[in-house]
Design an enzyme around this catalytic site. Structure first.
Site, PDB file in Angstrom:
ATOM      1  N   GLY A 151       0.780  -1.240   0.000  1.00  0.00           N
ATOM      2  CA  GLY A 151       0.000   0.000   0.000  1.00  0.00           C
ATOM      3  C   GLY A 151       0.804   1.277   0.000  1.00  0.00           C
ATOM      4  O   GLY A 151       0.226   2.369   0.068  1.00  0.00           O
TER       5      GLY A 151
ATOM      6  N   GLU B 185       4.367  -6.408   1.817  1.00  0.00           N
ATOM      7  CA  GLU B 185       3.981  -6.910   0.477  1.00  0.00           C
ATOM      8  C   GLU B 185       3.749  -5.764  -0.496  1.00  0.00           C
ATOM      9  O   GLU B 185       2.639  -5.599  -1.006  1.00  0.00           O
ATOM     10  CB  GLU B 185       2.657  -7.676   0.553  1.00  0.00           C
ATOM     11  CG  GLU B 185       2.515  -8.683   1.629  1.00  0.00           C
ATOM     12  CD  GLU B 185       1.039  -8.998   1.916  1.00  0.00           C
ATOM     13  OE1 GLU B 185       0.131  -8.343   1.370  1.00  0.00           O
ATOM     14  OE2 GLU B 185       0.822  -9.918   2.696  1.00  0.00           O
ATOM     15  N   PRO B 186       4.733  -4.943  -0.762  1.00  0.00           N
ATOM     16  CA  PRO B 186       4.479  -3.830  -1.684  1.00  0.00           C
ATOM     17  C   PRO B 186       4.399  -4.291  -3.136  1.00  0.00           C
ATOM     18  O   PRO B 186       5.086  -5.233  -3.535  1.00  0.00           O
ATOM     19  CB  PRO B 186       5.701  -2.925  -1.488  1.00  0.00           C
ATOM     20  CG  PRO B 186       6.775  -3.831  -1.000  1.00  0.00           C
ATOM     21  CD  PRO B 186       6.121  -4.974  -0.278  1.00  0.00           C
ATOM     22  N   GLY B 187       3.575  -3.629  -3.899  1.00  0.00           N
ATOM     23  CA  GLY B 187       3.500  -3.881  -5.336  1.00  0.00           C
ATOM     24  C   GLY B 187       3.844  -2.598  -6.063  1.00  0.00           C
ATOM     25  O   GLY B 187       4.935  -2.404  -6.591  1.00  0.00           O
ATOM     26  N   ARG B 188       2.887  -1.671  -6.012  1.00  0.00           N
ATOM     27  CA  ARG B 188       3.003  -0.392  -6.717  1.00  0.00           C
ATOM     28  C   ARG B 188       4.340   0.302  -6.439  1.00  0.00           C
ATOM     29  O   ARG B 188       5.001   0.795  -7.350  1.00  0.00           O
ATOM     30  CB  ARG B 188       1.857   0.503  -6.214  1.00  0.00           C
ATOM     31  CG  ARG B 188       1.674   1.804  -6.940  1.00  0.00           C
ATOM     32  CD  ARG B 188       0.662   2.666  -6.185  1.00  0.00           C
ATOM     33  NE  ARG B 188      -0.580   1.990  -5.910  1.00  0.00           N
ATOM     34  CZ  ARG B 188      -1.639   1.977  -6.709  1.00  0.00           C
ATOM     35  NH1 ARG B 188      -1.594   2.621  -7.849  1.00  0.00           N
ATOM     36  NH2 ARG B 188      -2.733   1.338  -6.357  1.00  0.00           N
TER      37      ARG B 188
ATOM     38  N   ARG C 271      -6.481   2.614 -15.286  1.00  0.00           N
ATOM     39  CA  ARG C 271      -6.532   3.364 -14.019  1.00  0.00           C
ATOM     40  C   ARG C 271      -7.259   4.715 -14.120  1.00  0.00           C
ATOM     41  O   ARG C 271      -8.078   5.021 -13.250  1.00  0.00           O
ATOM     42  CB  ARG C 271      -5.128   3.553 -13.423  1.00  0.00           C
ATOM     43  CG  ARG C 271      -4.468   2.226 -12.997  1.00  0.00           C
ATOM     44  CD  ARG C 271      -3.251   2.428 -12.125  1.00  0.00           C
ATOM     45  NE  ARG C 271      -3.634   2.863 -10.803  1.00  0.00           N
ATOM     46  CZ  ARG C 271      -3.489   4.083 -10.344  1.00  0.00           C
ATOM     47  NH1 ARG C 271      -2.938   5.020 -11.076  1.00  0.00           N
ATOM     48  NH2 ARG C 271      -3.877   4.382  -9.129  1.00  0.00           N
TER      49      ARG C 271
ATOM     50  N   CYS D 145     -15.018   2.895 -27.458  1.00  0.00           N
ATOM     51  CA  CYS D 145     -16.351   3.499 -27.520  1.00  0.00           C
ATOM     52  C   CYS D 145     -16.970   3.583 -26.133  1.00  0.00           C
ATOM     53  O   CYS D 145     -17.924   2.853 -25.807  1.00  0.00           O
ATOM     54  CB  CYS D 145     -17.221   2.709 -28.482  1.00  0.00           C
ATOM     55  SG  CYS D 145     -16.682   2.959 -30.162  1.00  0.00           S
ATOM     56  N   GLU D 146     -16.400   4.396 -25.301  1.00  0.00           N
ATOM     57  CA  GLU D 146     -16.883   4.667 -23.944  1.00  0.00           C
ATOM     58  C   GLU D 146     -16.491   6.109 -23.622  1.00  0.00           C
ATOM     59  O   GLU D 146     -15.347   6.499 -23.858  1.00  0.00           O
ATOM     60  CB  GLU D 146     -16.195   3.768 -22.899  1.00  0.00           C
ATOM     61  CG  GLU D 146     -16.451   2.302 -23.015  1.00  0.00           C
ATOM     62  CD  GLU D 146     -17.809   1.862 -22.475  1.00  0.00           C
ATOM     63  OE1 GLU D 146     -18.467   2.668 -21.781  1.00  0.00           O
ATOM     64  OE2 GLU D 146     -18.200   0.730 -22.768  1.00  0.00           O
TER      65      GLU D 146
ATOM     66  N   TYR E 143      -0.108  -2.075 -12.110  1.00  0.00           N
ATOM     67  CA  TYR E 143      -1.540  -2.089 -12.434  1.00  0.00           C
ATOM     68  C   TYR E 143      -1.789  -1.505 -13.831  1.00  0.00           C
ATOM     69  O   TYR E 143      -2.784  -0.824 -14.054  1.00  0.00           O
ATOM     70  CB  TYR E 143      -2.357  -1.365 -11.347  1.00  0.00           C
ATOM     71  CG  TYR E 143      -2.082  -1.926  -9.977  1.00  0.00           C
ATOM     72  CD1 TYR E 143      -2.510  -3.206  -9.645  1.00  0.00           C
ATOM     73  CD2 TYR E 143      -1.354  -1.211  -9.023  1.00  0.00           C
ATOM     74  CE1 TYR E 143      -2.217  -3.762  -8.398  1.00  0.00           C
ATOM     75  CE2 TYR E 143      -1.063  -1.761  -7.781  1.00  0.00           C
ATOM     76  CZ  TYR E 143      -1.492  -3.036  -7.482  1.00  0.00           C
ATOM     77  OH  TYR E 143      -1.196  -3.580  -6.258  1.00  0.00           O
TER      78      TYR E 143
HETATM   79  C1  LIG Z   1      -3.168  -8.492  -0.061  1.00  0.00           C
HETATM   80  C2  LIG Z   1      -2.436  -7.458  -0.814  1.00  0.00           C
HETATM   81  N1  LIG Z   1      -1.143  -7.253  -0.526  1.00  0.00           N
HETATM   82  C3  LIG Z   1      -0.426  -6.323  -1.178  1.00  0.00           C
HETATM   83  C4  LIG Z   1      -0.994  -5.526  -2.141  1.00  0.00           C
HETATM   84  C5  LIG Z   1      -0.142  -4.513  -2.847  1.00  0.00           C
HETATM   85  O1  LIG Z   1      -0.616  -3.236  -2.739  1.00  0.00           O
HETATM   86  P1  LIG Z   1       0.244  -2.041  -3.330  1.00  0.00           P
HETATM   87  O2  LIG Z   1       0.449  -2.322  -4.764  1.00  0.00           O
HETATM   88  O3  LIG Z   1      -0.566  -0.839  -3.099  1.00  0.00           O
HETATM   89  O4  LIG Z   1       1.529  -2.020  -2.585  1.00  0.00           O
HETATM   90  C6  LIG Z   1      -2.337  -5.696  -2.456  1.00  0.00           C
HETATM   91  C7  LIG Z   1      -2.986  -4.825  -3.445  1.00  0.00           C
HETATM   92  O5  LIG Z   1      -4.016  -4.254  -3.264  1.00  0.00           O
HETATM   93  C8  LIG Z   1      -3.080  -6.703  -1.780  1.00  0.00           C
HETATM   94  O6  LIG Z   1      -4.368  -6.919  -2.071  1.00  0.00           O
END
Ligand SMILES: Cc1ncc(COP(=O)(O)O)c(C=O)c1O
Length: 413
Positions: free
Chosen positions: A234, A269-272, A308, A338-339, A367
């Site tokens: 997050g 658990e970062p993604g973004r 997004r 077409c939206e 994403y």
């Molecule tokens: C369970 C869980 N962990 C980690 C993430 C990664 O979130 P972010 O990309 O905001 O770091 C998400 C995404 O929503 C998630 O659902």
């Protein structure tokens, strides 16, 4: 990650024009250097227990790179689990969570001996016990708790309030303890949470850490030996100049204050945060038009390529690499779908643009491609990874016409 050198656009030491020569727009470009930098920096500040949230970008080359950087994988489906194993992540560095795991998903995860299956409901714990018993295995699990904390993010990406569908309510610990005491095949060793995405408010982190520490202590006091406390992802990424400031160092300070001297192994658990800024979307202008005083640039990327802005109202900086005049014109950049919601940005100032010019949509590494679709029967975007002066296509879409062959015509037609 896009730099202008001698008036020409470069990603690392690769000219963007060299990529455009061989790759049809729209396509995503990622910088290996930038991904590496973000991962190394995050590990340095938050410690080694980082699990890349695969949902943010699940390209096999990206996963292989993440694995080579020594982090683990956080997956939310069997598809992501298979991709992560295939990319070389050791099973003991993979965490499986998700609010809707089927019986088949759980059996697959049990067989693969992954680090943790994080359960999200009491029903899921019961099912997991049944399956582990059938397989004659004792498995390590975690529980994802819902700490009832508002991360202050938009409702579409909030996951930590008690009315959200995620996790088990944090005040149900007693119920979990009672249930687990009858589950001989389950070893509850972890608690986890994830309160949402794009969280910049440090108090939200602080309150989450306080609640999660209390929760882990409560399990310990009930005789359950919690080893891991997983604090989710997050972390906020700045998509434009109006975004709030966020420093991951401030998260670390709160972490130290709240978990001071505790023995839990802390993970994230970062993604973004690890990949958003390392990606751009490259698109061509296919039409220009003026409707009711609005100057439209119609580009070949649409909401099917990058959803997004249409889905979350997200802002992404857009710029041109073909500045021809100093006079700026106010443009609205729209896709071909077409939206009416297929708009990337309204009223930005760019130098005069014409058909064939290239636009760059910034910070699209997370994403982006993973959420793309073939809506309106359009092809998926390609993906390119740059490493210094080298680049490689890491995804080449099939021609959309191929999809026609996949449909099945019933005998009565
Ligand atoms: C369970 C869980 N962990 C980690 C993430 C990664 O979130 P972010 O990309 O905001 O770091 C998400 C995404 O929503 C998630 O659902």
């Amino acid at each position: 990650m896009l730099e202008i050198k001698n008036k020409l656009p470069f990603v690392e030491d690769t000219s963007l024009h060299d990529i455009i020569k061989v790759c049809q727009t729209p396509f995503y470009v990622y910088s290996q250097k930038m991904i590496t930098h973000k991962v190394e920096m995050t590990k340095k500040i938050l410690g080694k227990n980082i699990f890349f949230s695969v949902k943010a970008n699940s390209n096999q080359a990206i996963l292989k790179l993440m694995n080579s950087l020594g982090i683990g994988a956080d997956v939310v489906s069997v598809g992501e689990l298979k991709r992560s194993l295939d990319a070389g992540f050791p099973p003991n560095k993979i965490i499986f969570e998700g609010v809707g795991k089927s019986k088949e998903d759980l059996i697959y995860a049990i067989q693969k001996n992954i680090r943790l299956i994080n359960t999200e409901s009491l029903e899921e714990i019961k099912l997991l016990q049944k399956l582990a018993l059938e397989k004659n295995k004792i498995i390590d699990i975690g529980v994802r708790l819902n700490p009832n904390i508002d991360g202050g993010t938009i409702s579409k990406i909030s996951t930590g309030k008690k009315t959200d569908k995620f996790g088990i309510e944090i005040n149900e610990i007693e119920k979990i303890v009672n249930l687990i005491s009858n589950c001989n095949n389950l070893n509850l060793i972890g608690v986890s949470c994830h309160i949402g995405s794009q969280i910049s408010n440090i108090d939200a982190y602080k309150n989450t850490f306080i609640e999660m520490k209390k929760a882990a202590d409560k399990f310990m006091a009930s005789g359950i030996n919690i080893k891991h406390v997983d604090l989710g992802g997050g972390f906020h990424v700045s998509y434009g100049k109006n975004d709030p400031k966020f420093r991951i160092e401030d998260v670390k300070s709160e972490l130290d204050s709240q978990f001071n001297s505790s023995k839990y192994e802390l993970s994230f658990e970062p993604g973004r945060y690890l990949i958003a800024e390392a990606g751009i979307l490259v698109t061509s202008i296919i039409n220009t038009k003026e409707n009711g005083g609005v100057n439209y640039l119609i580009v070949d990327a649409g909401m099917n390529t990058f959803v997004r802005p249409a889905m979350y109202n997200a802002h992404h900086d857009i710029e041109t690499i073909t500045k021809k005049t100093d006079n700026s014109i106010q443009y609205t950049v729209a896709g071909p779908i077409c939206e009416s919601t297929d708009i990337f940005v309204r009223n930005i100032l760019l130098s005069k643009q014409t058909v064939g010019d290239i636009l760059i949509i910034r910070n699209t590494g997370a994403y982006g491609k993973v959420m793309s679709s073939t809506y309106n029967t359009r092809s998926l975007p390609a993906e390119v990874l740059v490493n210094k002066e080298n680049f490689a296509m890491i995804y080449i879409p099939e021609k959309i016409e191929k999809n026609i062959e996949e449909d099945i015509i019933p005998s009565w037609l």
